[in-house]
Write an enzyme that holds these catalytic residues in place. Structure first.
Site, PDB file in Angstrom:
ATOM      1  N   ARG A 234       0.983  -1.094   0.068  1.00 24.33           N
ATOM      2  CA  ARG A 234      -0.202   0.082   0.044  1.00 24.33           C
ATOM      3  C   ARG A 234       0.793   1.295   0.141  1.00 24.33           C
ATOM      4  O   ARG A 234       1.920   1.407   0.658  1.00 24.33           O
ATOM      5  CB  ARG A 234      -0.885  -0.029   1.074  1.00 24.33           C
ATOM      6  CG  ARG A 234      -2.022  -0.974   1.145  1.00 24.33           C
ATOM      7  CD  ARG A 234      -2.964  -0.655   0.174  1.00 24.33           C
ATOM      8  NE  ARG A 234      -4.332  -1.471   0.119  1.00 24.33           N
ATOM      9  CZ  ARG A 234      -4.463  -2.339  -0.707  1.00 24.33           C
ATOM     10  NH1 ARG A 234      -3.399  -3.080  -1.470  1.00 24.33           N
ATOM     11  NH2 ARG A 234      -5.582  -2.996  -0.514  1.00 24.33           N
ATOM     12  N   GLU A 263      -2.765   7.550  -4.692  1.00 18.23           N
ATOM     13  CA  GLU A 263      -2.818   6.981  -5.978  1.00 18.23           C
ATOM     14  C   GLU A 263      -3.944   7.274  -6.934  1.00 18.23           C
ATOM     15  O   GLU A 263      -4.188   7.286  -8.239  1.00 18.23           O
ATOM     16  CB  GLU A 263      -2.252   5.365  -6.369  1.00 18.23           C
ATOM     17  CG  GLU A 263      -3.382   4.734  -5.628  1.00 18.23           C
ATOM     18  CD  GLU A 263      -2.783   3.101  -5.708  1.00 18.23           C
ATOM     19  OE1 GLU A 263      -3.673   2.256  -6.046  1.00 18.23           O
ATOM     20  OE2 GLU A 263      -1.656   2.870  -5.354  1.00 18.23           O
ATOM     21  N   HIS A 303      -0.679  -0.134  -9.798  1.00 16.71           N
ATOM     22  CA  HIS A 303      -1.404  -1.157  -8.856  1.00 16.71           C
ATOM     23  C   HIS A 303      -1.657  -2.482  -9.443  1.00 16.71           C
ATOM     24  O   HIS A 303      -2.898  -2.994  -9.382  1.00 16.71           O
ATOM     25  CB  HIS A 303      -2.714  -0.679  -8.317  1.00 16.71           C
ATOM     26  CG  HIS A 303      -2.993  -0.815  -6.652  1.00 16.71           C
ATOM     27  ND1 HIS A 303      -3.370  -0.351  -5.954  1.00 16.71           N
ATOM     28  CD2 HIS A 303      -2.831  -2.370  -6.381  1.00 16.71           C
ATOM     29  CE1 HIS A 303      -3.839  -1.085  -4.753  1.00 16.71           C
ATOM     30  NE2 HIS A 303      -3.193  -2.361  -5.026  1.00 16.71           N
TER      31      HIS A 303
END
Length: 338
Positions: A234, A263, A303
């Site tokens: 994370r 993000e 991600h």
């Protein structure tokens, strides 16, 4: 009696199986995020399955008065307002393990791309640069010390991969597996000792108040100079401005980041700047992330570490089980906070 079950953030390939799994329920299937769903449709939902791209905030929960259960299709659950769910009596389930190898493999892929300058080499050839290894000399992993922060499922796979590369392994975790460490040949140390002695640091810890900015301005000053940092966990585990500073002054040789702090704002910096009431910290973070993305010693991916077909199918299998268990009155994989 049928329940109204909503699956949000779908890609499309899941729909046929969902209909087979829950033939007796009233299904609402959408490729949209929760924010894009109409309030009228939200108000009908009793059961909700979301992905991390949908933020289930306290405000969103107010729009779903009938909601009794949420099943997030992820291991992380920091996109859910858990305190508000608890207040409402909404049960929340998650996927405790689906991509242990998937994420760990990706982390080492990023690490090799960083240490052996793989991306730079491929990009040079594709952009019609010289077919030459000049300025592409990298560094071996064998014989180096890797510090693994978090030895849960993904962290333990990372330990085994690192040992396969003949690396020395240091680990930090509030709940050390000392017997496993003795058996496999790695060692638990304090976070400070890990940072001071590791050539590579890779993060596999969950995000929470306790782990917010686990790597920060203070301890990044104490980290071994020339370290490579990999984060597939994370973004909030690392204090962004401190990382930028450490990269710029050479304390950190390079970083491979599949996640970034804040993000969700990536790509929306212009809109953020135009907002008269924009949060100054959010603006600062968005600009720092843009700096990271453009730095030559940083690799950023969107991600994506979880994203293999096998992992996605495992996520859906566990999610179907979570929903069936709730509908049967015996919820499974309830988030630890509940």
């Amino acid at each position: 009696m049928a329940h109204t079950v909503g699956f949000i953030d779908l890609e499309g390939w899941e729909e046929e199986r969902i209909r087979k799994e829950f033939p007796d329920e009233e299904l609402f299937l959408a490729k949209k995020s929760l924010a894009e769903i109409s309030d009228e449709d939200k108000a009908k939902l009793e059961v909700l399955s979301v992905f991390v791209s949908s933020k289930v905030t306290k405000e969103e929960l107010l729009k779903m008065p009938a909601l009794k259960f949420i099943s997030t299709r992820s291991t992380g659950f920091d996109h859910l307002a858990l305190a508000a769910c608890k207040e409402r009596g909404i049960i929340v389930s998650y996927v405790p393990g689906y991509g242990d190898h998937t994420v760990a493999e990706y982390a080492f892929g990023l690490l090799l791309s960083l240490t052996r300058k793989v991306y730079t080499a491929l990009d040079r050839i594709k952009e019609s640069g010289p077919f030459s290894p000049e300025e592409l000399r990298g560094t071996d992993l064998s014989g180096k010390t890797i510090g693994i922060i978090g030895t849960g499922r993904i962290g333990m796979v990372s330990v085994n991969i690192a040992l396969g590369f003949d690396m020395r392994v240091l680990a930090y975790d509030p709940y050390p597996k000392e017997e496993t460490a003795a058996e496999l040949g790695y060692r638990y140390v304090s976070l400070d000792e890990l940072l001071a002695n590791s050539d590579v640091v890779t993060l596999h810890a969950p995000y929470s108040e306790a782990t917010h900015h686990l790597l920060n301005a203070k301890n990044l000053k104490q980290i071994k100079r020339g370290v490579f940092i990999v984060n597939t966990a994370r973004g909030g585990l690392i204090e962004t401005d401190a990382l930028v500073t450490a990269l710029q002054d050479g304390t950190v040789a390079g970083a491979a980041l599949d996640v970034l702090e804040g993000e969700g704002e990536i790509g929306d910096e212009t809109a953020l700047l135009r907002h008269a009431d924009a949060d100054p910290e959010a603006v600062k973070l968005a600009l720092e992330n843009r700096v990271l993305i453009t730095m030559p010693n940083v690799l950023v991916s969107p991600h994506n570490a979880f994203n293999s077909q096998e992992a996605m199918e495992r996520i859906m299998d566990v999610t179907y089980g979570n929903l069936r268990a709730f509908l049967a009155g015996k919820p499974e994989h309830v988030v630890p906070q509940q």
